[in-house]
Scaffold this motif. Structure first.
Motif, PDB file in Angstrom:
ATOM      1  N   LEU A   4     121.126  55.351   3.633  1.00 29.31           N
ATOM      2  CA  LEU A   4     120.197  54.449   4.591  1.00 29.31           C
ATOM      3  C   LEU A   4     119.634  53.476   3.340  1.00 29.31           C
ATOM      4  O   LEU A   4     119.247  52.366   3.698  1.00 29.31           O
ATOM      5  CB  LEU A   4     119.164  55.244   4.895  1.00 29.31           C
ATOM      6  N   LEU A   5     119.510  53.899   1.935  1.00 32.68           N
ATOM      7  CA  LEU A   5     118.707  52.845   1.310  1.00 32.68           C
ATOM      8  C   LEU A   5     119.575  51.503   0.908  1.00 32.68           C
ATOM      9  O   LEU A   5     118.997  50.724   1.159  1.00 32.68           O
ATOM     10  CB  LEU A   5     118.819  53.592  -0.160  1.00 32.68           C
ATOM     11  N   PRO A   6     120.961  51.598   1.103  1.00 35.70           N
ATOM     12  CA  PRO A   6     121.441  50.018   0.820  1.00 35.70           C
ATOM     13  C   PRO A   6     121.348  49.193   2.081  1.00 35.70           C
ATOM     14  O   PRO A   6     121.587  48.108   1.918  1.00 35.70           O
ATOM     15  CB  PRO A   6     123.156  50.898   0.657  1.00 35.70           C
ATOM     16  N   ARG A   7     120.904  50.075   3.112  1.00 37.77           N
ATOM     17  CA  ARG A   7     120.675  49.098   4.320  1.00 37.77           C
ATOM     18  C   ARG A   7     119.422  48.438   4.412  1.00 37.77           C
ATOM     19  O   ARG A   7     119.200  47.620   5.430  1.00 37.77           O
ATOM     20  CB  ARG A   7     120.678  49.898   5.576  1.00 37.77           C
ATOM     21  N   ALA A   8     118.302  48.965   3.569  1.00 31.75           N
ATOM     22  CA  ALA A   8     117.057  48.149   3.772  1.00 31.75           C
ATOM     23  C   ALA A   8     116.574  47.210   2.920  1.00 31.75           C
ATOM     24  O   ALA A   8     116.903  47.271   1.760  1.00 31.75           O
ATOM     25  CB  ALA A   8     116.069  49.534   3.448  1.00 31.75           C
ATOM     26  N   ASP A   9     115.876  46.097   3.145  1.00 29.67           N
ATOM     27  CA  ASP A   9     115.494  45.071   2.608  1.00 29.67           C
ATOM     28  C   ASP A   9     114.058  45.437   2.170  1.00 29.67           C
ATOM     29  O   ASP A   9     113.783  45.041   0.930  1.00 29.67           O
ATOM     30  CB  ASP A   9     115.261  43.794   3.623  1.00 29.67           C
ATOM     31  N   SER A  46     119.006  52.704  -7.590  1.00 34.53           N
ATOM     32  CA  SER A  46     120.163  51.895  -7.839  1.00 34.53           C
ATOM     33  C   SER A  46     120.936  51.875  -6.412  1.00 34.53           C
ATOM     34  O   SER A  46     121.720  50.807  -6.359  1.00 34.53           O
ATOM     35  CB  SER A  46     121.199  52.813  -8.740  1.00 34.53           C
ATOM     36  N   ARG A  47     120.460  52.669  -5.545  1.00 38.08           N
ATOM     37  CA  ARG A  47     121.125  52.508  -4.180  1.00 38.08           C
ATOM     38  C   ARG A  47     120.391  51.249  -3.342  1.00 38.08           C
ATOM     39  O   ARG A  47     120.910  51.050  -2.239  1.00 38.08           O
ATOM     40  CB  ARG A  47     120.911  53.804  -3.543  1.00 38.08           C
TER      41      ARG A  47
END
Length: 319
Positions: free
Chosen positions: A195-200, A222-223
């Motif tokens: 989920l982290l890479p999807r969040a601004d 880092s993600r």
């Protein structure tokens, strides 16, 4: 059922003058104590202890060793990390209750404030005003952003309610357990890596526990996507400061922090001057919204206790 107050422990210690709280039951003797050196009465007679607000863990636990008849410890914070270590030493059966609901509005409001201020670069404008400089430009909006709320309890839900009118593209929710909330699914912490890479924007609202201590560490950070904003209105210890600093100094991430580790943040600490960082001094809860909600909580809890009814927001029981 709540353990009924005994005739030997009917004193109640309050960090708010009892005359300022309407509707308190007449069954008890009330004492005002907000962390002063001198105790207001014999602690041995205290059955219901309300922890002084924002006075630190040392003050919070100081009278507990002298309260052998204690039945209830009530915090005025949602987090209980400042008193939880003392629970094993409390009289068996003592309830520890938190202040769920008291800080929802105020903390959620600040989470939104920090997010908007950081995205729209309000600190830059404040510095420009001090220097009498006009700095027009194109700045980021919250609209169309994807937001991840880590710690989707009462405060996390209140944050989402305030995000919706700003036309965010998506809200992702994470908590200890999976469930379906009114506005959508709540995912478990184990889903964070995907989920982290999807969040601004990542907003931390989780309590500080053994599970969440240092949660936002090197792997977590880092993600996060390049340019993402980390907002912390939880506890400073949820973020690993040593891992966060390189991400800020490189400019890859930005941060808006109401809480820090260490706290208070000492002069000269590198977080003060880290690029893209906005810091407020742990003011998520203490606002004009706090006192009326705290008074209502104490009135309701004490009336329940007087009637032998179950107390709300019990988070631990001494055993």
């Amino acid at each position: 059922m709540a353990t009924a107050p005994s005739s030997e422990a009917t004193d109640v210690w309050l960090p708010i003058p009892p005359a300022q709280i309407d509707g308190l039951p007449d069954a008890f003797t009330y004492h005002f104590w907000d962390g002063e050196e001198e105790f207001p009465a014999d602690p041995a007679r205290c059955g219901f202890y309300v922890v002084p607000y924002m006075k630190g863990p040392v003050v919070a636990v100081r009278p507990l060793a002298d309260m052998p008849r204690l039945r209830v410890v009530q915090t005025l914070t949602a987090g209980i990390d400042h008193v939880a270590p003392a629970v094993p030493r409390l009289p068996a059966g003592t309830l520890l209750c938190n202040a769920r609901g008291v800080h929802d509005a105020s903390t959620a409001e600040l989470a939104l404030t920090l997010t908007l201020a950081a995205l729209r670069q309000v600190p830059t404008f404040v510095r420009a005003q001090d220097a009498e400089e006009w700095r027009p430009g194109l700045y980021e909006a919250l609209a169309d952003k994807s937001v991840l709320i880590v710690g989707y309890g009462a405060i996390g839900s209140a944050v989402e309610e305030r995000l919706v009118p700003f036309e965010v593209a998506d809200v992702l929710r994470v908590a200890r357990t999976t469930r379906d909330a009114a506005r959508g699914p709540v995912h478990a912490f184990t889903r964070l890596p995907e989920l982290l890479p999807r969040a601004d924007v990542v907003i931390l609202c989780t309590p500080l526990t053994e599970e969440t201590q240092g949660l936002a560490g090197a792997g977590f950070l880092s993600r996060m996507k390049d340019g993402a904003l980390l907002v912390n209105v939880a506890r400073g210890g949820v973020v690993d400061t040593k891992s966060l600093l390189p991400e800020l100094e490189s400019g890859r991430l930005r941060a808006a922090l109401d809480v820090t580790d260490p706290e208070p943040l000492p002069p000269g600490h590198p977080l003060w001057s880290a690029p893209g960082t906005l810091i407020t001094p742990h003011v998520g809860g203490p606002s004009s919204a706090f006192l009326p909600r705290a008074k209502r909580l104490l009135r309701d809890q004490l009336n329940r206790w007087a009637a032998g009814e179950p107390l709300e927001h019990t988070v631990a029981v001494a055993g």
